[in-house]
Enzyme design. Structure first.
Site, short mmCIF file in Angstrom:
data_model
loop_
_atom_site.label_atom_id
_atom_site.label_comp_id
_atom_site.label_asym_id
_atom_site.label_seq_id
_atom_site.Cartn_x
_atom_site.Cartn_y
_atom_site.Cartn_z
N GLY A 12 0.94 -1.13 -0.15
CA GLY A 12 -0.07 -0.01 0.02
C GLY A 12 0.76 1.22 -0.09
CB ILE A 14 3.78 2.22 4.53
CG1 ILE A 14 2.98 3.37 5.25
CG2 ILE A 14 5.41 2.30 5.03
CD1 ILE A 14 2.75 3.10 7.10
N GLY A 15 4.20 0.46 1.89
CA GLY A 15 5.18 -0.46 1.15
C GLY A 15 5.59 0.02 -0.25
CG ASP A 34 -1.09 -5.89 -1.12
OD1 ASP A 34 -0.75 -4.76 -0.50
OD2 ASP A 34 -2.38 -6.01 -1.15
CG ASN A 96 -4.89 -3.81 10.91
OD1 ASN A 96 -5.34 -4.31 9.92
ND2 ASN A 96 -4.18 -2.66 11.00
CG ASN A 121 -0.24 2.01 13.76
OD1 ASN A 121 0.46 1.78 14.91
ND2 ASN A 121 0.02 2.90 13.01
NE ARG A 152 4.27 11.77 12.95
CZ ARG A 152 3.42 10.82 12.76
NH1 ARG A 152 3.25 10.30 13.75
NH2 ARG A 152 2.79 10.47 11.49
CG HIS A 176 3.32 3.96 17.41
ND1 HIS A 176 3.72 5.33 17.32
CD2 HIS A 176 2.76 3.49 16.21
CE1 HIS A 176 3.79 5.78 15.86
NE2 HIS A 176 3.12 4.83 15.41
N1 APR Z 1 -1.22 -9.81 3.52
C1 APR Z 1 -0.46 -8.97 2.81
N2 APR Z 1 -1.06 -7.68 2.49
C2 APR Z 1 -2.14 -7.38 2.97
C3 APR Z 1 -3.12 -8.15 3.53
C4 APR Z 1 -2.50 -9.60 3.80
N3 APR Z 1 -3.34 -10.56 4.58
N4 APR Z 1 -4.28 -7.74 3.94
C5 APR Z 1 -4.20 -6.48 3.65
N5 APR Z 1 -3.13 -6.11 2.93
C6 APR Z 1 -2.60 -5.04 2.23
C7 APR Z 1 -3.77 -4.09 1.71
O1 APR Z 1 -4.24 -4.97 0.31
C8 APR Z 1 -2.89 -2.80 1.26
O2 APR Z 1 -2.40 -2.42 -0.17
O3 APR Z 1 -2.12 -4.10 3.10
C9 APR Z 1 -1.83 -2.93 2.44
C10 APR Z 1 -1.89 -1.82 3.28
O4 APR Z 1 -1.55 -0.56 2.76
P1 APR Z 1 -2.40 0.98 2.95
O5 APR Z 1 -4.10 0.69 3.30
O6 APR Z 1 -1.95 1.77 1.92
O7 APR Z 1 -2.05 1.41 4.48
P2 APR Z 1 -0.60 2.07 4.71
O8 APR Z 1 -0.79 3.44 4.81
O9 APR Z 1 0.54 1.50 4.09
O10 APR Z 1 -0.45 1.44 6.34
C11 APR Z 1 -0.15 0.17 6.61
O11 APR Z 1 0.81 0.60 8.72
O12 APR Z 1 1.14 2.71 9.76
C12 APR Z 1 0.43 1.58 9.89
O13 APR Z 1 -1.68 2.12 10.73
C13 APR Z 1 -0.92 1.83 9.51
O14 APR Z 1 -1.85 -0.44 10.15
C14 APR Z 1 -1.52 0.55 8.74
C15 APR Z 1 -0.07 -0.03 8.08
#
Ligand code: APR
Length: 314
Positions: A12, A14-15, A34, A96, A121, A152, A176
């Site tokens: 997503g 962060i990734g 993903d 999560n 989180n 921060r 956190h």
């Molecule tokens: N396996 C792998 N990836 C998964 C799974 C899984 N079982 N379930 C969901 N995902 C993927 C989603 O498809 C999505 O692409 O995790 C990704 C999360 O990305 P975003 O929704 O963009 O979130 P992001 O801003 O990257 O944050 C991810 O980090 O800081 C924390 O609170 C934040 O819990 C959140 C996490």
């Protein structure tokens, strides 16, 4: 010597940002995993197309198959859902935790020797679960929290004094969540205690903003949470491990007596090198800060209990 392999679980916001940082910093080959088919592949290809411009040779692979993370040196987990306005990090725990359980099984099977950095989180609970499920030793499972929170704090103090962020040192410890502990007694501006430069009521406002900084961004973005700075923070940890830098960084580490905490993850300064979390560093805290750490720890304990109850019932 072969390049190092970095597996990013969750492609997503962060990734994807971490994948680009790994490439730009030439840390190694990247596998972006993903569950949404097309997302990791598309982002990987996009980053790869920048290789001739940015001059990197790393392989960037996008995948929905766990086999592709085989042999990874580092796994960084962001899989899960992110906050929306009005949600606390703790509101994410049920969803999560189930995702983290699957992910940790995948890491255990395919990257059993990796150094695992958890970012999902609510962080303190998710990193606990990652350790439980993988069964990896405590030096190889760590959570990203304090580097971002400290960054921060440094940013806001630097802005207040109109000085470079490089001149400000500060740490934020504890859970956190909104009761994290900005350690004012160790915040310095080029060696000068911050309390001599900023009046106490203003420092309190700054520290409140630090505690709510994640929420401030969620409220602005409306569709997700912070990602550039969490990505930078997580890659800083991976870098210290891969390059054996032995940086002392505030991270969520498994404590066995340090800071009076037994058998829980809690953010404290740790030394990260080729051995993973090589050491927990104990710093002096004021009585007020110790008290704030105790309150923050009570919250972490409660959060882990809530998670365990949800998992036991599922
Ligand atoms: N396996 C792998 N990836 C998964 C799974 C899984 N079982 N379930 C969901 N995902 C993927 C989603 O498809 C999505 O692409 O995790 C990704 C999360 O990305 P975003 O929704 O963009 O979130 P992001 O801003 O990257 O944050 C991810 O980090 O800081 C924390 O609170 C934040 O819990 C959140 C996490």
């Amino acid at each position: 010597m072969a390049r190092k392999k970095i597996a990013l679980i969750g492609a997503g916001n962060i990734g994807g940002t971490m994948a680009q940082l790994c490439a730009l910093k030439k840390l190694g080959d990247v596998v972006l995993y993903d569950v949404i088919d097309g997302l990791p592949q598309g982002k990987a290809l996009d980053i790869l197309h920048s290789a001739p411009i940015e001059n990197f040779d790393a392989q960037i692979l996008g995948t929905t198959k766990y086999e592709d993370i085989a042999g990874a040196d580092v796994c960084i987990v962001t899989a899960g859902i992110a906050r929306k306005p009005g949600m606390s990090r703790d509101d994410l725990v049920g969803t999560n935790a189930k995702i983290m359980r699957q992910v940790a099984e995948g890491i255990k099977s395919y990257a059993p020797n990796s150094f695992v950095i958890v970012v999902t989180n609510p962080l303190d609970a998710m990193v606990t679960l990652a350790k439980q499920v993988t069964g990896f030793p405590k030096n190889r499972v760590v959570g990203q929290s304090g580097i971002l929170d400290s960054s921060r704090y440094r940013t806001f103090v630097a802005q207040e004094l109109n000085v470079s962020v490089a001149s400000v040192s500060a740490v934020v410890l504890g859970g956190h969540g909104d009761d994290m502990v900005p350690v004012r007694s160790s915040c310095q501006v080029s060696g000068i205690p911050v309390e001599r430069l900023i009046p106490s009521p203003r420092l309190e406002e700054i520290e409140k903003r630090v505690r709510n900084a994640g929420g401030e961004i969620v409220a602005l973005l409306k569709t997700g949470s912070a990602y550039y700075s969490p990505a930078s923070a997580s890659i800083r940890m991976a870098e210290s491990y891969l390059l054996d830098r032995k940086e002392i960084l505030p991270c969520a580490a498994y404590l066995e007596g340090e800071y009076g905490v037994h058998g829980y993850y809690f953010c404290v300064p740790v030394l990260i090198g080729a051995g993973g979390v090589e050491k927990v560093v104990e710093i002096e805290l004021s009585p007020q800060e110790k008290n704030a750490m105790e309150q923050s720890f009570a919250h972490v304990k409660e959060l882990v209990q809530v998670m365990n109850k949800i998992l036991a019932g599922s």
